[in-house]
Enzyme design. Structure first.
Site, PDB file in Angstrom:
ATOM      1  N   ASN B 409       0.815  -1.204   0.000  1.00 43.21           N
ATOM      2  CA  ASN B 409       0.000   0.000   0.000  1.00 43.21           C
ATOM      3  C   ASN B 409       0.858   1.266   0.000  1.00 43.21           C
ATOM      4  O   ASN B 409       1.078   1.859  -1.049  1.00 43.21           O
ATOM      5  CB  ASN B 409      -0.941  -0.022   1.207  1.00 43.21           C
ATOM      6  N   ASP B 410       1.375   1.634   1.163  1.00 42.22           N
ATOM      7  CA  ASP B 410       2.078   2.909   1.274  1.00 42.22           C
ATOM      8  C   ASP B 410       3.250   3.034   0.299  1.00 42.22           C
ATOM      9  O   ASP B 410       3.532   4.119  -0.201  1.00 42.22           O
ATOM     10  CB  ASP B 410       2.586   3.108   2.707  1.00 42.22           C
TER      11      ASP B 410
END
Lengths: 106, 483
Positions: B409-410
Site C-alpha cells: 500500500n504505502d
C-alpha cells in the site's frame, strides 16, 4: 594498562569496521535477510567467550550457572544461525534452463 | 596487573597459544570470505558454509586454550543449546524469519552479558586486579548485551504476535529510559573509580537496569518499524561481542563482532531511508504510534469526495494481463499474510507460458525485515533474477502494460512524490502509477500502516480487485488457463 596491547586491539577494531562496511555494502537487497541471519550466526562467535568462562578453573556455583547458560545461548545462536541461513539460501534459485529467456544453471 | 582470563593475543605466549591465535586468524579470514560470497545469490550458500567452517575452526581452537580446564559445563550447555538451535532453524516458517532472527540475536546478546557478569565475579572471587580498559570493555558488553537480549525478546514477542504489535509506552517514557541509561552508566562509572568493593550487587544492578531499558526501548516501537529495530539490535549485539573481545583479549571476537556491528549499522540506515524516517525518529520518536493501529488522520476520508474507484473482476484482470507484454508484480507483506506467494508464482508461470514478461518489484521494506520479501518469494520458487530492486525497476514501470499490486500500500502511494504535505512525502516508492494499467488486489479500502489514503486507487487507470489476495489470484490463474 598495557597501552601497546590496547592500541593494537583498537587498530584491529578500526580495520575490521572498514572491512565490514566495504564487504557488507556490496550485498544486494535481495540477500539482506540471509545477510542479517549470517551476521547473526557470526556474532555467535561469542560462544568462544562462553567456552572460556564456562571452562575456567575454580569457579563458584553462580559462575558455573552463568557460564553454562552462556554456552547454551551461544550454541543456540551459532547452530541455529548457520542452519537457518543455509535453509534460506538454498531456496534462492535462478530461472531453470528450459525457460524462454536468461537460461542458466541452477 | 593480571591479564584477563585468556592471555592477550599479542606479546609472549606458549606455542599452543600461537597456534590458537593462528586458528583465530584463519577463522576471521573465512568469515570475511564467506560474507564476500554473500554478495551474489549464486555463491551465497557457499559463503555461509565457509563462514560456518570458520566458526568450527575457532571453536575447536578455543577448546585447546590452557584456561579451559573443565569441559562438563561446556558439554552441558552445548548439548542443550545446539539441538534447540538446529531444530528451531529447521522448522521455522519463512514468514516467521524476523522473529527467529530476533531470537538468535537476543541469545547472542544474552551470552555476551552473561560472560561479562561471570568475568566480573571471577575477578572478585580471585581478587585479580584488572586494568581499566578491560573493565570498561566488560561493562560496555554487559550493558549493551543486556539491552540487546531483552530488546530482542520484546521484538520476538511482538513479531510472533504473542504480544500486541502496537506501541506500548508509559507516560514520560523518554525520561524513564534516560534515567535507566544514566543509572546503568552511573553504577558502571562508580565501579570503575572505586576499588576493592564487592561488585556482585553492582554488576547485577547494571544488568537489571540495562535489561529494563531494553524492554522499554522496544515496547513503544510499532510493528511497521520492526525492520529498523531488528537491524539495530543486530548491530548492538555485534558491538557487544567486539567489546567482549577486548575484555577477553580475543581478536576473533573483536573482528567478528565489529563486522556484525558494521553490517547492522548499514542495514539500519538503509531501512530508515527506505521508510523515510531517521533512525533517531524510529528509536526515540513517536510516529510509530500510528503504525499497526491504522488510525486515519482526521479529515483523511473527506478529501476524496467526487473521486471514484473502479473495481474489476478476475476475468477482466486475467484478460488484461494475458494480452500484455510486460507485467510487473508489486508484492507487499499482505501477500505473505494471505499466504499467496505460491499462487502469485502460478499466475506468473501462466503469464510466461503466454509469452508475457513478468518481473517483481521489491521495495526495501516489503516484509518485516530487510530483504524479507525476497526470501518469501524464493521459497515459492520465484527465480531471484526476476526479483528487481526498487531503483532498477522504477524506470521500467512506464514500459509496463500492467502493474499488479498485491498486499502493498504505502510503498505505492504517489503522494510520496506529489504531495508535500503528506506524512509520507519524500519516502522512496515504487512508481506503480507510471504503468499503463494498474490492478490492485485488496480486501477493502482501508489505509496502510501510515494511516493515509492511497491516491493510486483513485487514478483512472487503476482497477481494484477486491477480496482475499489468495482467492483473487487463484481465480485469475483459472481465468488465465481459459484465455
Amino acid at each position: 594498562m598495557d597501552y601497546a596491547n590496547l592500541i593494537q586491539q583498537l587498530t584491529i577494531l578500526a580495520l575490521a569496521a572498514f572491512v565490514g562496511f566495504e564487504v557488507i555494502s556490496k550485498v544486494p537487497q535481495t540477500l539482506h535477510t540471509p545477510l542479517m541471519s549470517a551476521t547473526n550466526a557470526i556474532h555467535g562467535i561469542v560462544i568462544v567467550g562462553a567456552l572460556i568462562v564456562a571452562g575456567a578453573a575454580s569457579q563458584g556455583t553462580v559462575q558455573i550457572v552463568l557460564g553454562t547458560l552462556a554456552v547454551f545461548f551461544g550454541a543456540l545462536n551459532v547452530v541455529g544461525g548457520f542452519v537457518v541461513t543455509d535453509r534460506m539460501l538454498e531456496m534462492f534459485k535462478k530461472k531453470p534452463a528450459p525457460a524462454k529467456k536468461e537460461g542458466g544453471t541452477s | 596487573m593480571t591479564a584477563p582470563l585468556i592471555a592477550s593475543s599479542v606479546g609472549g605466549g606458549t606455542t599452543t597459544e600461537h597456534i590458537i591465535n593462528v586458528a583465530y586468524l584463519v577463522a576471521v579470514i573465512l568469515f570475511i570470505v564467506g560474507l564476500k560470497k554473500l554478495t551474489s545469490p549464486t555463491t551465497a550458500r557457499q559463503g555461509n558454509m565457509i563462514a560456518g567452517l570458520g566458526m568450527v575452526i575457532a571453536l575447536i581452537a578455543t577448546l585447546f586454550l590452557e584456561e579451559i580446564v573443565t569441559y562438563e559445563w561446556i558439554a552441558l550447555g552445548t548439548i542443550l543449546g545446539a539441538p534447540i538451535g538446529y531444530f528451531s532453524a529447521k522448522k521455522v516458517k519463512m514468514t516467521s524469519m524476523p522473529e527467529m532472527v530476533a531470537l538468535f540475536n537476543g541469545v547472542g546478546g544474552g551470552a555476551v552479558a552473561l560472560i561479562a557478569l561471570s568475568e566480573y565475579f571471577h575477578w572478585t572471587d580471585t581478587g585479580a586486579g584488572i586494568t581499566t580498559d578491560v573493565e570498561v570493555a566488560s561493562l560496555f558488553s554487559l550493558i549493551i548485551g543486556s539491552i540487546s537480549f531483552w530488546g530482542s525478546v520484546v521484538a520476538f514477542l511482538k513479531l510472533s504476535e504473542r504480544i500486541s504489535g502496537r506501541p506500548i509506552a508509559l507516560p514520560g517514557q523518554k525520561l524513564i529510559n534516560a534515567a535507566l541509561f544514566l543509572g546503568a552508566i552511573g553504577i558502571a562509572g562508580y565501579l570503575l573509580v572505586s576499588s576493592g568493593m564487592d561488585p556482585y550487587s553492582y554488576t547485577i544492578g547494571i544488568a537489571v537496569l540495562a535489561g529494563v531499558l531494553g524492554l522499554f526501548f522496544v515496547l513503544p516501537i510499532g510493528g511497521a518499524d520492526m525492520p529498523v529495530v531488528i537491524s539495530t539490535l543486530n548491530a548492538m549485539t555485534g558491538l557487544a561481542a567486539a567489546a567482549a573481545g577486548f575484555a577477553l583479549g580475543n581478536s576473533a571476537l573483536i573482528v567478528a563482532g565489529m563486522i556484525v556491528g558494521a553490517s547492522g549499522t548499514i542495514l539500519t540506515n538503509l531501512m530508515a531511508v527506505a521508510m523515510n524516517r531517521t533512525i533517531a525518529g524510529v528509536l526515540f520518536g513517536s510516529f510509530g504510534a500510528g503504525t499497526g493501529g491504522g488510525t486515519a488522520p482526521a479529515g483523511g476520508g473527506a478529501s476524496r469526495e467526487g473521486a471514484t474507484v473502479r473495481s474489476t473482476d478476475a476475468a477482466s484482470a486475467a484478460i488484461l494481463m494475458a494480452y500484455a507484454q510486460n507485467v510487473i508484480v508489486v508484492p507487499g507483506y499482505g501477500l505473505a499474510v494471505a499466504q499467496a506467494q505460491h499462487t502469485v508464482r502460478e499466475m506468473a508461470d501462466e503469464l510466461e507460458s503466454k509469452g508475457v514478461t513478468v518481473k517483481y518489484a521489491i521495495h526495501p521494506v516489503a516484509g518485516r525485515m530487510p530483504g524479507h520479501m525476497n526470501v518469501l518469494l524464493a521459497e515459492a520458487d520465484v527465480p531471484y533474477d526476476q526479483l528487481v530492486e526498487m531503483d532498477d525497476i522504477n524506470p521500467e514501470f512506464e514500459r509496463a502494460d500492467v502493474a499488479i499490486v498485491v498486499g502493498a500500500n504505502d510503498v505505492t502511494n504517489p503522494a510520496a512524490k506529489n504531495s508535500p504535505d503528506s506524512p509520507i512525502y519524500g519516502m522512496p516508492i515504487l512508481e506503480v502509477d507510471q504503468a499503463h494499467n494498474v490492478i490492485v488486489l485488496k480486501r477493502g479500502m482501508s489505509s496502510g500502516y501510515a494511516g493515509i489514503e492511497n491516491e493510486l486507487y483513485y487514478d483512472p487507470k487503476t482497477q481494484m480487485l477486491f477480496g482475499d489476495a489468495k482467492d483473487s489470484l487463484s481465480e485469475v490463474v483459472q481465468e488465465l488457463k481459459n484465455v
